[in-house]
Design a protein around this motif. Structure first.
Motif, PDB file in Angstrom:
ATOM      1  N   GLN A  37       0.827  -1.107  -0.044  1.00  0.00           N
ATOM      2  CA  GLN A  37       0.058   0.268  -0.002  1.00  0.00           C
ATOM      3  C   GLN A  37       0.785   1.097   0.056  1.00  0.00           C
ATOM      4  OE1 GLN A  37      -2.683  -0.626   3.043  1.00  0.00           O
ATOM      5  NE2 GLN A  37      -3.921   1.037   2.620  1.00  0.00           N
ATOM      6  N   VAL A  38       1.867   1.254   1.078  1.00  0.00           N
ATOM      7  CA  VAL A  38       2.719   2.413   1.062  1.00  0.00           C
ATOM      8  C   VAL A  38       3.513   2.620  -0.120  1.00  0.00           C
ATOM      9  CG1 VAL A  38       4.786   3.417   2.059  1.00  0.00           C
ATOM     10  CG2 VAL A  38       3.243   2.157   3.435  1.00  0.00           C
ATOM     11  N   TYR A  39       3.958   1.382  -0.952  1.00  0.00           N
ATOM     12  CA  TYR A  39       4.588   1.421  -2.298  1.00  0.00           C
ATOM     13  C   TYR A  39       3.779   2.299  -3.178  1.00  0.00           C
ATOM     14  CZ  TYR A  39       7.494   0.129  -6.074  1.00  0.00           C
ATOM     15  OH  TYR A  39       8.400   0.294  -7.244  1.00  0.00           O
ATOM     16  N   LYS A  40       2.878   1.703  -3.468  1.00  0.00           N
ATOM     17  CA  LYS A  40       1.696   2.115  -4.555  1.00  0.00           C
ATOM     18  C   LYS A  40       1.532   3.570  -4.273  1.00  0.00           C
ATOM     19  CE  LYS A  40      -2.557   0.207  -6.494  1.00  0.00           C
ATOM     20  NZ  LYS A  40      -1.702  -0.460  -7.633  1.00  0.00           N
ATOM     21  N   MET A  41       1.456   4.142  -2.900  1.00  0.00           N
ATOM     22  CA  MET A  41       1.188   5.646  -2.888  1.00  0.00           C
ATOM     23  C   MET A  41       2.465   6.483  -3.176  1.00  0.00           C
ATOM     24  SD  MET A  41      -1.546   5.826   0.085  1.00  0.00           S
ATOM     25  CE  MET A  41      -0.853   7.132   1.182  1.00  0.00           C
ATOM     26  N   HIS A  42       3.518   5.874  -2.653  1.00  0.00           N
ATOM     27  CA  HIS A  42       4.771   6.912  -2.498  1.00  0.00           C
ATOM     28  C   HIS A  42       5.845   6.345  -3.475  1.00  0.00           C
ATOM     29  CE1 HIS A  42       3.270   8.961   1.129  1.00  0.00           C
ATOM     30  NE2 HIS A  42       2.891   7.721   1.619  1.00  0.00           N
ATOM     31  N   CYS A  43       5.823   5.211  -4.073  1.00  0.00           N
ATOM     32  CA  CYS A  43       6.989   4.865  -4.854  1.00  0.00           C
ATOM     33  C   CYS A  43       6.754   4.631  -6.274  1.00  0.00           C
ATOM     34  CB  CYS A  43       7.672   3.622  -4.143  1.00  0.00           C
ATOM     35  SG  CYS A  43       7.990   3.686  -2.432  1.00  0.00           S
ATOM     36  N   GLU A  44       5.672   4.164  -6.407  1.00  0.00           N
ATOM     37  CA  GLU A  44       5.196   3.699  -7.789  1.00  0.00           C
ATOM     38  C   GLU A  44       5.303   4.711  -9.028  1.00  0.00           C
ATOM     39  OE1 GLU A  44       1.899   0.792  -7.745  1.00  0.00           O
ATOM     40  OE2 GLU A  44       1.282   1.852  -9.636  1.00  0.00           O
ATOM     41  N   LEU A  45       5.250   5.791  -8.685  1.00  0.00           N
ATOM     42  CA  LEU A  45       5.320   6.890  -9.738  1.00  0.00           C
ATOM     43  C   LEU A  45       6.672   6.744 -10.377  1.00  0.00           C
ATOM     44  CD1 LEU A  45       4.482   9.685 -10.551  1.00  0.00           C
ATOM     45  CD2 LEU A  45       5.583  10.848  -8.832  1.00  0.00           C
ATOM     46  N   ALA A  49       5.233  -0.152 -10.869  1.00  0.00           N
ATOM     47  CA  ALA A  49       4.564  -1.169 -10.201  1.00  0.00           C
ATOM     48  C   ALA A  49       5.294  -2.500  -9.912  1.00  0.00           C
ATOM     49  CB  ALA A  49       3.206  -1.514 -10.774  1.00  0.00           C
ATOM     50  N   ASN A  50       6.357  -2.516 -11.209  1.00  0.00           N
ATOM     51  CA  ASN A  50       7.120  -3.803 -10.864  1.00  0.00           C
ATOM     52  C   ASN A  50       8.596  -3.340 -10.452  1.00  0.00           C
ATOM     53  OD1 ASN A  50       8.246  -2.352 -13.240  1.00  0.00           O
ATOM     54  ND2 ASN A  50       7.655  -4.049 -14.569  1.00  0.00           N
ATOM     55  N   GLY A  51       8.708  -1.883 -10.172  1.00  0.00           N
ATOM     56  CA  GLY A  51      10.167  -1.531  -9.493  1.00  0.00           C
ATOM     57  C   GLY A  51      11.015  -1.110 -10.888  1.00  0.00           C
ATOM     58  N   LYS A  52      10.661  -1.335 -12.104  1.00  0.00           N
ATOM     59  CA  LYS A  52      11.506  -1.225 -13.171  1.00  0.00           C
ATOM     60  C   LYS A  52      11.359   0.050 -13.935  1.00  0.00           C
ATOM     61  CE  LYS A  52      11.906  -6.241 -14.260  1.00  0.00           C
ATOM     62  NZ  LYS A  52      12.132  -7.137 -15.047  1.00  0.00           N
ATOM     63  N   LEU A  53      10.303   0.808 -13.532  1.00  0.00           N
ATOM     64  CA  LEU A  53      10.010   2.033 -14.381  1.00  0.00           C
ATOM     65  C   LEU A  53      11.529   2.967 -14.583  1.00  0.00           C
ATOM     66  CD1 LEU A  53       7.754   3.444 -15.827  1.00  0.00           C
ATOM     67  CD2 LEU A  53       7.176   4.763 -13.932  1.00  0.00           C
ATOM     68  N   ASP A  60      16.419   0.839 -11.216  1.00  0.00           N
ATOM     69  CA  ASP A  60      15.609  -0.369 -11.098  1.00  0.00           C
ATOM     70  C   ASP A  60      15.750  -1.259  -9.760  1.00  0.00           C
ATOM     71  OD1 ASP A  60      14.450  -2.960 -11.805  1.00  0.00           O
ATOM     72  OD2 ASP A  60      15.538  -3.190 -13.534  1.00  0.00           O
ATOM     73  N   LEU A  61      14.742  -1.237  -9.240  1.00  0.00           N
ATOM     74  CA  LEU A  61      14.614  -1.943  -7.755  1.00  0.00           C
ATOM     75  C   LEU A  61      14.894  -3.403  -7.991  1.00  0.00           C
ATOM     76  CD1 LEU A  61      12.022   0.261  -5.950  1.00  0.00           C
ATOM     77  CD2 LEU A  61      14.273   0.527  -6.064  1.00  0.00           C
ATOM     78  N   THR A  62      14.442  -3.937  -8.955  1.00  0.00           N
ATOM     79  CA  THR A  62      14.781  -5.363  -9.147  1.00  0.00           C
ATOM     80  C   THR A  62      16.164  -5.555  -9.178  1.00  0.00           C
ATOM     81  OG1 THR A  62      14.266  -5.466 -11.396  1.00  0.00           O
ATOM     82  CG2 THR A  62      12.225  -5.648 -10.347  1.00  0.00           C
ATOM     83  N   ALA A  63      16.896  -4.796  -9.673  1.00  0.00           N
ATOM     84  CA  ALA A  63      18.288  -5.258  -9.991  1.00  0.00           C
ATOM     85  C   ALA A  63      19.107  -4.317  -8.853  1.00  0.00           C
ATOM     86  CB  ALA A  63      18.754  -4.411 -11.004  1.00  0.00           C
ATOM     87  N   SER A  64      18.500  -3.956  -7.715  1.00  0.00           N
ATOM     88  CA  SER A  64      19.375  -3.382  -6.636  1.00  0.00           C
ATOM     89  C   SER A  64      20.017  -4.538  -5.851  1.00  0.00           C
ATOM     90  CB  SER A  64      18.537  -2.698  -5.434  1.00  0.00           C
ATOM     91  OG  SER A  64      19.139  -1.983  -4.523  1.00  0.00           O
ATOM     92  N   VAL A  65      21.224  -4.020  -5.479  1.00  0.00           N
ATOM     93  CA  VAL A  65      22.142  -4.938  -4.617  1.00  0.00           C
ATOM     94  C   VAL A  65      22.257  -4.576  -3.241  1.00  0.00           C
ATOM     95  CG1 VAL A  65      23.757  -5.866  -6.737  1.00  0.00           C
ATOM     96  CG2 VAL A  65      24.218  -3.570  -5.270  1.00  0.00           C
ATOM     97  N   LEU A 104      10.182  -7.532  -5.066  1.00  0.00           N
ATOM     98  CA  LEU A 104       9.799  -7.150  -6.423  1.00  0.00           C
ATOM     99  C   LEU A 104      11.014  -8.037  -7.322  1.00  0.00           C
ATOM    100  CD1 LEU A 104       9.374  -3.243  -6.139  1.00  0.00           C
ATOM    101  CD2 LEU A 104       7.704  -5.134  -6.818  1.00  0.00           C
ATOM    102  N   GLY A 105      12.135  -8.030  -6.686  1.00  0.00           N
ATOM    103  CA  GLY A 105      13.314  -8.735  -7.780  1.00  0.00           C
ATOM    104  C   GLY A 105      12.966 -10.083  -7.747  1.00  0.00           C
TER     105      GLY A 105
END
Ligand code: HEC
Length: 108
Positions: A37-45, A49-53, A60-65, A104-105
């Protein structure tokens, strides 16, 4: 007159319905905040939605180390074009959204 009212009332109902849907959010803030819920509101922009925008040079959050602790630090204090969230979210919300972010990753 009647015609106008019939156009407006569904809009009003929609606003009320959305307001109700949002209602559990503040209640959950002190107990168990929902990361998604927090992600949708504050981070998705920026992150999508998949962390890659990657909007606004977001990573890219799916590639974060980054480790969980490092993510919590970065979300709290911000970095580059990403604002700090420590005054926007509670510590628990930051943890919840980071935990969600870390899933997400793994859904690829
Ligand atoms: C205004 C756009 C924007 C929003 C909104 C935003 N971010 Fe970011 N995010 C960025 C940018 C830009 C970076 C890259 C920062 C840098 O390294 O310079 C980033 C980087 C990150 C990183 C680090 C990734 C890495 O491997 O370096 C994480 C984790 C992260 N964001 C999580 C979040 C979370 C969680 C939220 C919601 C609470 C959020 N972001 C909201 C723009 C945004």
């Amino acid at each position: 007159m009647i015609r106008k009212a019939s156009v407006i009332s569904p809009l009003v109902l929609l606003v009320i319905a959305c307001g109700n849907a949002m209602a559990p959010s503040p209640a959950a803030a002190d107990g168990a905040p929902k990361g998604a819920q927090v992600y949708k509101m504050h981070c998705e922009l920026c992150h999508g939605a998949n962390g890659k925008l990657g909007f606004n040079d977001a990573k890219d959050l799916t590639a974060s180390v980054l480790s969980r602790a490092e993510m919590i630090m970065q979300v709290s204090n911000g970095k580059g074009k990403m604002m700090p969230y420590k005054n926007v979210l509670t510590a628990k919300e930051v943890e919840a959204v980071v935990d969600y972010t870390r899933t997400l990753g793994k859904t690829r």
